[in-house]
Motif scaffolding. Structure first.
Motif, mmCIF file in Angstrom:
data_model
loop_
_atom_site.group_PDB
_atom_site.id
_atom_site.type_symbol
_atom_site.label_atom_id
_atom_site.label_comp_id
_atom_site.label_asym_id
_atom_site.label_seq_id
_atom_site.Cartn_x
_atom_site.Cartn_y
_atom_site.Cartn_z
ATOM 1 N N SER A 295 1.060 -1.533 0.329
ATOM 2 C CA SER A 295 -0.193 0.249 0.218
ATOM 3 C C SER A 295 1.029 1.593 0.082
ATOM 4 O O SER A 295 1.536 1.427 0.635
ATOM 5 N N LEU A 296 0.733 2.352 -1.031
ATOM 6 C CA LEU A 296 1.473 3.475 -1.048
ATOM 7 C C LEU A 296 0.801 4.401 -0.496
ATOM 8 O O LEU A 296 -0.126 4.679 -1.825
ATOM 9 N N VAL A 297 0.447 5.235 0.187
ATOM 10 C CA VAL A 297 0.976 6.154 0.694
ATOM 11 C C VAL A 297 1.121 7.479 -0.438
ATOM 12 O O VAL A 297 2.409 7.700 -0.442
ATOM 13 N N SER A 298 0.518 8.183 -1.242
ATOM 14 C CA SER A 298 0.798 9.582 -1.866
ATOM 15 C C SER A 298 1.559 10.789 -1.100
ATOM 16 O O SER A 298 2.662 11.417 -2.096
ATOM 17 N N THR A 299 1.671 11.025 0.210
ATOM 18 C CA THR A 299 2.878 11.540 0.629
ATOM 19 C C THR A 299 4.057 10.681 1.412
ATOM 20 O O THR A 299 4.407 11.739 1.858
ATOM 21 N N SER A 300 4.428 10.427 0.787
ATOM 22 C CA SER A 300 5.079 9.288 1.706
ATOM 23 C C SER A 300 6.686 10.219 0.546
ATOM 24 O O SER A 300 6.336 10.496 0.545
ATOM 25 N N THR B 152 -3.758 7.071 -0.787
ATOM 26 C CA THR B 152 -2.997 5.227 0.221
ATOM 27 C C THR B 152 -3.414 4.921 -1.828
ATOM 28 O O THR B 152 -4.730 4.746 -2.052
ATOM 29 N N TYR B 153 -3.074 3.760 -2.224
ATOM 30 C CA TYR B 153 -2.660 3.226 -3.824
ATOM 31 C C TYR B 153 -2.470 2.229 -3.642
ATOM 32 O O TYR B 153 -1.024 1.622 -2.736
ATOM 33 N N GLN B 154 -2.753 1.003 -3.697
ATOM 34 C CA GLN B 154 -2.116 -0.294 -4.333
ATOM 35 C C GLN B 154 -1.436 -0.371 -5.379
ATOM 36 O O GLN B 154 -1.522 -0.542 -6.342
ATOM 37 N N ALA B 155 0.329 -0.647 -5.109
ATOM 38 C CA ALA B 155 1.150 -1.216 -5.512
ATOM 39 C C ALA B 155 1.616 -2.053 -5.579
ATOM 40 O O ALA B 155 2.218 -2.944 -4.954
ATOM 41 N N PHE C 7 7.529 1.897 -7.965
ATOM 42 C CA PHE C 7 6.649 1.300 -7.759
ATOM 43 C C PHE C 7 5.519 1.483 -9.349
ATOM 44 O O PHE C 7 5.729 2.289 -9.873
ATOM 45 N N ILE C 8 4.921 0.987 -9.073
ATOM 46 C CA ILE C 8 3.511 0.433 -10.313
ATOM 47 C C ILE C 8 2.644 0.280 -9.683
ATOM 48 O O ILE C 8 1.931 -0.549 -8.892
#
Length: 449
Positions: A109-114, A167-170, A183-184
């Motif tokens: 799970s990728l947080v856009s502001t990380s 939050t994106y699944q990547a 990350f994709i």
């Protein structure tokens, strides 16, 4: 009531009739609760399989997607890469990744502001310096990749956030050649990098050793007349080999003439009589003329200049009426034959489109909020936004796709399990009461029910 009848039955045998009537009601209740339990269990299994194999969004795929509609598994991502869908493998190779590397990736799970808000995402369509939907800066950077038909664009991942973050699944992958992590995104296949990545440059091959030459007699030295050094064609006081010999300040070298091009665009609504349609609301059937201008502000002629424009967000809601001898490719990018632009001269092309009637009511894309957002956005140096009227259908769609909370599969499974347990308890209770009633009747009726 059942306990009261059972307790008084030894002292009042006439209650056996009431107990028989109560037993019949209990058996009917048992049948009804059994049927309810069956349906609840079936609903639980439907929810369980929906979690195992989640549905894909039915919203429109965006032309900004590096993989149209995204992917649902790493194996599907690898298959798309091997097929070089939308030149995907070529793009990955440019940054030192290959399809085998994707197979070794892991889902996160990728947080856009990380990473201190330094995540950049790549896509096909330009967004400009500010995202039209969120009004956040993009820091957009174009990149031209060898073997890829049109440029791609890097911009901040968080510039797409409607709220504070997303939050994106990547899939997280690492290049074995550069040791850099990428990350994709599942939703669109777009590549994400921490900071702007640099292209992978293969190491130069080791030089082949050459044999030592045999000594030769010294040649006769003759004097060659010296020639004066060449000067810069733009400034005779500068040598041609100097780094200052450039056609304009934006150029990186003396041959970098394209950097001197200044891009601009205007739009007029012929139907409404607006010379400047930017920011206004067009109507179905309106005729809109876009004018593209490339101005050469440098000191040298720009040869073989190809003017091209991305019409993805325009053609969501309009059809081309006149392309001025342009050519439209499958990615909705229009281009014209190469031409030369002299210093202080400009190249101009026009595109005439007709707004569709009726206006499409396609819901916005889940991976690209600007796709089917009822705004015809176009960027060529500057950004042109032409609004379109919305209907109650699109308003409701926007609310139901953005405002409703997402409880997630885990919450749904837990709620369904609680219903199964409660329904099972009441069924078991009815079954137990029916059995106890039969036993009590047998004991007080000589073994007959």
């Amino acid at each position: 009531m059942f306990e009261k009848i059972i307790a008084n039955l030894p002292y009042n045998p006439s209650l056996i009739k009431e107990l028989g009537f109560y037993a019949q009601r209990i058996r009917k209740e048992e049948s009804l609760r059994r049927l309810g339990l069956i349906f609840i269990v079936l609903a639980f299994f439907v929810q369980f399989f929906a979690v195992i194999s989640p549905p894909k969004p039915t919203l429109a795929d965006s032309t900004n997607d590096m993989i149209s509609g995204g992917f649902s598994s790493i194996s599907e991502l690898v298959a798309d890469c091997n097929a070089n869908v939308k030149q995907y493998a070529t793009i990955l190779n440019y940054y030192g990744l290959n399809c085998t590397d994707l197979a070794n990736g892991t889902t996160i799970s990728l947080v856009s502001t990380s990473y201190n808000k330094q995540l950049f995402s790549m896509g096909w369509n330009p967004q400009g310096s500010v995202n039209v939907i969120t009004h956040k800066p993009t820091d957009e950077q174009p990149v031209n990749i060898t073997g890829v038909s049109s440029p791609l664009y890097w911009r901040y991942l968080w510039s797409w956030d409607t709220y504070s973050y997303s939050t994106y699944q990547a899939v997280q992958v690492k290049s074995p050649l550069t040791n850099k992590t990428f990350f994709i995104l599942y939703a669109c296949g777009n590549l994400v990098s921490v900071g702007l990545p640099t292209p992978y440059v293969p190491p130069a091959p080791a030089p082949t050793p050459t044999p030592t030459p045999k000594p030769t007699p010294s040649p006769v030295v003759t004097k060659i007349p010296t020639t004066p050094p060449k000067t810069c064609s733009y400034d005779s006081s500068i040598l041609a080999t100097s780094s200052q010999c450039k056609p304009c300040q934006a150029s990186l070298s003396s041959s970098d003439t394209v950097a001197c091009i200044q891009y601009s665009k205007t739009a007029s609504d012929i139907t409404q009589g607006w010379n400047n349609a930017n920011g206004k609301t067009a109507s179905p059937g309106d005729q809109i003329v876009y004018t593209l201008t490339a101005y050469n502000s440098g000191k040298a002629t720009v040869n073989n200049f190809v003017m091209q424009d991305d019409l993805s967000y325009v053609l969501d809601y309009a059809n081309i009426q006149n392309d001025n001898n342009g050519s439209l490719n499958s990615n909705d990018i229009i281009s014209w034959p190469a031409a030369s632009i002299a210093p202080n001269a400009a190249l101009t092309h026009k595109i005439t489109v007709i707004v569709k009637n009726p206006i499409p009511q396609t819901p916005p894309s889940s991976s690209d909020p600007e796709y089917f957002d009822h705004i015809m956005t176009n960027i060529y140096g500057n950004t042109i936004n032409i609004n379109l009227p919305q209907t109650p259908i699109t308003t409701v769609t926007a609310v139901t796709t953005k405002a409703l909370p997402n409880t997630g599969p885990g919450s749904s499974i837990i709620i369904a399990a609680i219903f199964v347990i409660v329904a099972g308890y009441f069924f078991a209770r009815s079954r137990l009461l029916a059995t106890e009633s039969s036993i009590a009747i047998q004991d007080n009726n000589g073994g007959a029910i």
